[in-house]
Write a protein that holds these residues in place. Structure first.
Motif, short mmCIF file in Angstrom:
data_model
loop_
_atom_site.label_atom_id
_atom_site.label_comp_id
_atom_site.label_asym_id
_atom_site.label_seq_id
_atom_site.Cartn_x
_atom_site.Cartn_y
_atom_site.Cartn_z
N THR A 40 60.20 11.27 34.95
CA THR A 40 59.90 10.11 35.78
C THR A 40 60.99 9.88 36.82
O THR A 40 62.18 9.95 36.49
CB THR A 40 59.77 8.85 34.90
OG1 THR A 40 58.76 9.07 33.92
CG2 THR A 40 59.39 7.64 35.75
N ARG A 62 63.60 7.93 39.30
CA ARG A 62 64.35 6.68 39.38
C ARG A 62 64.34 6.25 40.85
O ARG A 62 64.82 6.99 41.72
CB ARG A 62 65.79 6.86 38.88
CG ARG A 62 65.88 7.34 37.44
CD ARG A 62 67.32 7.33 36.95
NE ARG A 62 68.16 8.20 37.74
CZ ARG A 62 68.33 9.50 37.52
NH1 ARG A 62 67.69 10.08 36.51
NH2 ARG A 62 69.12 10.22 38.30
N ARG A 88 65.13 3.44 43.90
CA ARG A 88 65.95 2.30 44.35
C ARG A 88 65.65 2.03 45.82
O ARG A 88 65.37 2.96 46.58
CB ARG A 88 67.44 2.60 44.19
CG ARG A 88 67.91 2.73 42.75
CD ARG A 88 69.42 2.88 42.71
NE ARG A 88 69.83 4.09 43.41
CZ ARG A 88 71.08 4.33 43.80
NH1 ARG A 88 72.03 3.44 43.57
NH2 ARG A 88 71.39 5.45 44.42
N GLN A 105 64.99 15.15 44.51
CA GLN A 105 65.21 13.83 45.09
C GLN A 105 64.62 13.77 46.49
O GLN A 105 64.47 14.78 47.17
CB GLN A 105 66.70 13.48 45.15
CG GLN A 105 67.52 14.39 46.06
CD GLN A 105 68.92 13.89 46.24
OE1 GLN A 105 69.16 12.94 46.98
NE2 GLN A 105 69.87 14.55 45.56
#
Length: 250
Positions: free
Chosen positions: A99, A101, A103, A158
């Motif tokens: 999963t 992360r 922000r 990412q």
């Protein structure tokens, strides 16, 4: 003495497997001197071709016939066999789901009147992800930069998207949201940021001045304490010397 001339020719061959394990398409790209010259796609025994080769139709047909034979008898069977073997060996690693992360951060530039909102999703696997920035519930496409998929050192990925905010927009009140959809998530993931007018400059300067004042007071106090301590030691030393002289005279 003649200068040597090096000509670079590159060929990229890739294939895919569908989710049900059946062979998918195969793509071959040729490049000459760093520029793609032609691309051939092979799927379900049919070919599509795009190219910029400056050759006659007869030469091009010969080139395509040779390419078709290579795909059917060499490239495609070997690539699919190799891909299946790799997936069998790395099944747990390839089929894992991690999963992301997510922000969302707002940064105000002190040297200008603008700011930016950044949305970062990291630590996810597999690599496919949809990352969207919203302003007041509406997707934003203009003034958005980034979006490149980058690898992490642990095998995950990412992605970052950045929205630049003008001075006029910064003075308005908007709600910014970052939405991520990924195969590891049952539902989309929404992370919100209530916008403000940015961090005022005067309070920041006041805080810095306060810290500097406290630092100066601390340094002065240390200097005074050291001077008093040195004076006390000097007086004590003089008194001890005088006492020894009196004892000697006695």
């Amino acid at each position: 003495m003649h200068a040597s001339c090096v000509l670079a020719f590159q060929r990229l061959v890739l294939c895919e497997l569908k989710d049900n394990g059946e062979p998918g398409q195969m793509i071959t790209r040729d490049a000459f001197e760093g520029s793609t010259t032609d691309e051939l796609r092979y799927i379900e025994n049919s070919f599509t071709y795009q190219g910029t080769l400056n050759v006659t139709a007869q030469v091009l047909n010969i080139h395509l016939e040779i390419s078709k034979w290579r795909h059917e008898h060499l490239y495609y069977p070997f690539c699919i066999k190799l891909l299946k073997a790799y997936l069998e060996k790395r099944r747990n690693q390839v089929n894992r789901k991690v999963t992301p992360r997510v922000r969302i951060i707002k940064k105000t530039f002190l040297n200008s009147r603008g700011s930016q909102v950044s949305c970062l999703a990291t630590g996810f696997y597999p690599r496919h992800i949809n990352l969207t920035l919203f302003r007041d519930g509406q997707p934003v496409t203009d003034d958005v930069t980034g979006g490149d998929l980058l690898p992490n050192d642990d095998g995950t990925y990412q992605m970052r998207k950045i929205l630049k905010i003008s001075a006029e927009e910064q003075r308005e009140k908007h709600k910014y949201t970052c939405t991520a959809t990924h195969v590891s998530l049952d539902n989309k993931l929404d992370i919100s940021l209530e916008s403000d007018h940015g961090t005022p400059i005067k309070p920041v300067i006041s805080s810095i001045l306060t810290v500097l004042a406290l630092l100066i007071v601390t340094v002065v106090a240390v200097i005074i304490w050291r001077k008093r301590n040195a004076a006390f030691k000097s007086e004590y030393s003089s008194a001890s010397t005088s006492q020894k002289l009196v004892d000697t005279a006695s």
